[in-house]
Design a protein around this motif. Sequence first.
Motif: not given
Ligand code: SAM
Length: 291
Positions: A23-30, A51-57, A74-77, A98-101, A122-124, A126-128
Amino acid sequence: MEGKKRQNIRELLQEYGFHFKKKWGQNFIFDLNLLRRIVDTAGIKAGDRVVEIGPGAGTLTRALLEKGAQVLAIEIDATLLPVLEKVLEGTSGVVVQGDVLKLNLDEITAAYNLAHPYKVVANLPYYITTPVIMSLLENRYQIEDIVVMVQKEVAERLTAAPGTKEYGAVTLAVEYYAEAEILFKIPRRVFTPVPEVDSALLRIKPKAVSPPGTAKNPREELLFKIIKAAFGQRRKTLLNSLSSLKEGINKEKTVEILAKAGISPQTRGEALTLDQFRQIADVWANFIKQE
Ligand code: SAM
């Protein structure tokens, strides 16, 4: 050493009982080589504010920090926060939950002393993807460059040429504010878990950093209404789709406006360039003024 680092982040995720959330589009890159290529192609250098949106791990975050950038992520999870704390230990990276939106990026960067203008990398999720990109541009944040991984089809839509099937209202909205280009394609297999689509690294370079607080003006709103109407029903001629707009203009006037703008009423919106839409909006605005 690098292999070990990569291993550690995966292990850390396991240790903290992390589960990838669709639901949060979590597809990480290692893959460190890919992460460094992204940061290099983005042209990140020491001292850049990012500013990185969604840093994941935190894998991309770390590659950005390695280059000497200042990073606010900024990370929502919330379940990723302890992982990020560990991965970014000893670095200057800052994570905000927080939620970037729902956040105002200019305010949050200022609150954490990240000087303006800044870049977004960012690696955004997909859903947003499109709402995030549009919010960065429409809010006229103090952003000098945006380099983001997005679904390949979205990248193609945002960089499409007039007359193609990918060309649409969103292509023009991005073009209005910025110049978009695909930097390189990224196959789906590099992501964990593997998504159903391929990706592309996209650069969206704002044409100008607007003075803080610049609001949308009525002319812009009219332009976007016209663009939206023109693409609302792609099979209709421009005359028919624009006549349905309730902007104080009837069909006869629409014919006049298009003639004055030098555009055939039988054309379809998908064939017009941004400049042609601007011409229509300018003539239209003058007609409304004269009414
Ligand atoms: N940057 C990491 C990487 O490349 O491995 C993770 C990228 S993953 C595609 C997207 C990240 O955005 C996830 O960590 C997810 O939890 C976070 N995310 C999803 N919706 C978000 C939102 N509304 N605001 C902030 N972060 C969000």
